[in-house]
Enzyme design. Structure first.
Site, PDB file in Angstrom:
ATOM      1  N   GLY A  13      10.279  59.751  16.376  1.00  0.00           N
ATOM      2  CA  GLY A  13      10.823  60.424  15.195  1.00  0.00           C
ATOM      3  C   GLY A  13      10.957  59.551  13.955  1.00  0.00           C
ATOM      4  O   GLY A  13      10.763  60.017  12.834  1.00  0.00           O
TER       5      GLY A  13
ATOM      6  N   ASP B 140      15.826  57.225  12.630  1.00  0.00           N
ATOM      7  CA  ASP B 140      15.903  58.457  11.842  1.00  0.00           C
ATOM      8  C   ASP B 140      17.285  59.082  11.909  1.00  0.00           C
ATOM      9  O   ASP B 140      17.809  59.562  10.912  1.00  0.00           O
ATOM     10  CB  ASP B 140      14.822  59.461  12.281  1.00  0.00           C
ATOM     11  CG  ASP B 140      14.807  59.703  13.782  1.00  0.00           C
ATOM     12  OD1 ASP B 140      15.574  59.055  14.522  1.00  0.00           O
ATOM     13  OD2 ASP B 140      14.011  60.550  14.228  1.00  0.00           O
TER      14      ASP B 140
ATOM     15  N   ASP C 212      22.990  60.051  16.728  1.00  0.00           N
ATOM     16  CA  ASP C 212      23.717  61.197  17.275  1.00  0.00           C
ATOM     17  C   ASP C 212      24.829  60.650  18.184  1.00  0.00           C
ATOM     18  O   ASP C 212      25.955  60.439  17.744  1.00  0.00           O
ATOM     19  CB  ASP C 212      22.720  62.092  18.018  1.00  0.00           C
ATOM     20  CG  ASP C 212      23.346  63.393  18.504  1.00  0.00           C
ATOM     21  OD1 ASP C 212      24.544  63.584  18.313  1.00  0.00           O
ATOM     22  OD2 ASP C 212      22.620  64.212  19.094  1.00  0.00           O
TER      23      ASP C 212
ATOM     24  N   PHE D 159      21.966  70.689  14.911  1.00  0.00           N
ATOM     25  CA  PHE D 159      20.641  70.244  15.355  1.00  0.00           C
ATOM     26  C   PHE D 159      19.651  70.395  14.200  1.00  0.00           C
ATOM     27  O   PHE D 159      19.452  71.501  13.692  1.00  0.00           O
ATOM     28  CB  PHE D 159      20.171  71.054  16.561  1.00  0.00           C
ATOM     29  CG  PHE D 159      18.896  70.510  17.147  1.00  0.00           C
ATOM     30  CD1 PHE D 159      18.914  69.380  17.949  1.00  0.00           C
ATOM     31  CD2 PHE D 159      17.683  71.113  16.867  1.00  0.00           C
ATOM     32  CE1 PHE D 159      17.732  68.855  18.469  1.00  0.00           C
ATOM     33  CE2 PHE D 159      16.500  70.598  17.394  1.00  0.00           C
ATOM     34  CZ  PHE D 159      16.532  69.469  18.192  1.00  0.00           C
TER      35      PHE D 159
ATOM     36  N   ASP E  19      12.123  66.399  15.690  1.00  0.00           N
ATOM     37  CA  ASP E  19      11.403  67.498  16.339  1.00  0.00           C
ATOM     38  C   ASP E  19      12.309  68.444  17.111  1.00  0.00           C
ATOM     39  O   ASP E  19      13.456  68.138  17.410  1.00  0.00           O
ATOM     40  CB  ASP E  19      10.381  66.928  17.326  1.00  0.00           C
ATOM     41  CG  ASP E  19      11.058  66.361  18.578  1.00  0.00           C
ATOM     42  OD1 ASP E  19      11.996  65.549  18.439  1.00  0.00           O
ATOM     43  OD2 ASP E  19      10.671  66.757  19.698  1.00  0.00           O
TER      44      ASP E  19
HETATM   45  C1  PRP Z   1      16.067  61.028  18.905  1.00  0.00           C
HETATM   46  C2  PRP Z   1      16.124  60.359  17.549  1.00  0.00           C
HETATM   47  C3  PRP Z   1      16.839  59.067  17.834  1.00  0.00           C
HETATM   48  C4  PRP Z   1      17.748  59.419  18.994  1.00  0.00           C
HETATM   49  C5  PRP Z   1      19.153  59.536  18.506  1.00  0.00           C
HETATM   50  O1  PRP Z   1      14.975  60.521  19.599  1.00  0.00           O
HETATM   51  O2  PRP Z   1      14.827  60.171  17.024  1.00  0.00           O
HETATM   52  O3  PRP Z   1      15.944  58.046  18.216  1.00  0.00           O
HETATM   53  O4  PRP Z   1      17.297  60.662  19.530  1.00  0.00           O
HETATM   54  O5  PRP Z   1      20.019  60.000  19.507  1.00  0.00           O
HETATM   55  P1  PRP Z   1      21.250  59.175  20.090  1.00  0.00           P
HETATM   56  O6  PRP Z   1      22.032  58.595  18.924  1.00  0.00           O
HETATM   57  O7  PRP Z   1      22.039  60.252  20.815  1.00  0.00           O
HETATM   58  O8  PRP Z   1      20.738  58.134  21.021  1.00  0.00           O
HETATM   59  P2  PRP Z   1      14.290  61.273  20.842  1.00  0.00           P
HETATM   60  O9  PRP Z   1      14.798  60.655  22.104  1.00  0.00           O
HETATM   61  O10 PRP Z   1      14.449  62.748  20.667  1.00  0.00           O
HETATM   62  O11 PRP Z   1      12.789  60.874  20.738  1.00  0.00           O
HETATM   63  P3  PRP Z   1      11.734  61.143  19.527  1.00  0.00           P
HETATM   64  O12 PRP Z   1      12.122  60.217  18.412  1.00  0.00           O
HETATM   65  O13 PRP Z   1      10.420  60.819  20.142  1.00  0.00           O
HETATM   66  O14 PRP Z   1      11.855  62.606  19.123  1.00  0.00           O
END
Ligand code: PRP
Length: 181
Positions: free
Chosen positions: A44, A100, A103, A154, A161
């Site tokens: 992401g 990015d 959370d 969300f 994504d």
């Molecule tokens: C998402 C986002 C962050 C992470 C944040 O990645 O891009 O890297 O989650 O969440 P957290 O603070 O709860 O750890 P994802 O695992 O969805 O992978 P992606 O970037 O490939 O979509």
């Protein structure tokens, strides 16, 4: 791509790019004369990285880490899996982790530990979106550079994504789950 999959636009392309330019200037000032490496988590954050690296005026490198926490849905799986380590040497270098979104903060914690294992000289964090959950997240996770605070909803777009889609939206918005099906 049509924006009809969104029920609300939280951040327009113009606002995002304006803030990324400011973050780039700030990092350029803070890291002048230092050996800066941006370390970004796939997938992401790639969109954010591509704008941020061009907004930074000083010489620097970037590299990628693979980490996955969400799987294909909208809920956190509660675990962060490292799927790909950095390929350049971080030892003795000044690392800025580029994310990015923050959370739960688990991905940032994992990345910080990884950079420490690689014996980086310094480690700071730059996050475009910090989700507000009623707690001061950047203090909690030691985030130095924050793009925007957003509500605990969300979001998709600008790299983010839902089921691997909508990363290509230029804005950040709240997905309308009905039209996304
Ligand atoms: C998402 C986002 C962050 C992470 C944040 O990645 O891009 O890297 O989650 O969440 P957290 O603070 O709860 O750890 P994802 O695992 O969805 O992978 P992606 O970037 O490939 O979509």
């Amino acid at each position: 791509m049509s924006l009809s999959v969104l029920k609300e636009i939280l951040l327009t392309e113009e606002r995002i790019l304006g803030r990324v330019a400011e973050l780039g200037e700030e990092i350029s000032r803070d890291y002048a004369g230092r050996d800066l490496v941006l370390v970004t988590v796939l997938k992401g954050s790639v969109v954010f990285l591509s704008d941020l690296t061009r907004a930074i005026a000083i010489p620097h490198s970037f590299d990628f880490v693979g980490a996955s926490s969400y799987g294909a849905g909208a809920e956190s799986a509660g675990k962060v899996r490292i799927t790909h380590d950095v390929s350049i040497d971080l030892a003795g270098r000044d690392v800025v982790l580029v994310e990015d979104i923050c959370d739960t903060g688990r991905t940032l914690e994992t990345l910080t530990n990884l950079a420490a294992l690689h014996r980086a000289r310094s480690i700071e964090i730059c996050v475009l979106l910090v989700k507000d959950r009623g707690r001061p997240r950047e203090k909690e996770h030691g985030i130095r550079y924050v793009g925007f605070h957003i509500p605990d909803v969300f979001v998709v777009g600008y790299g983010l994504d839902y089921g691997e889609r909508y990363r290509n939206l230029r804005c950040v918005g709240v997905l309308d789950m009905e039209s996304a099906r």
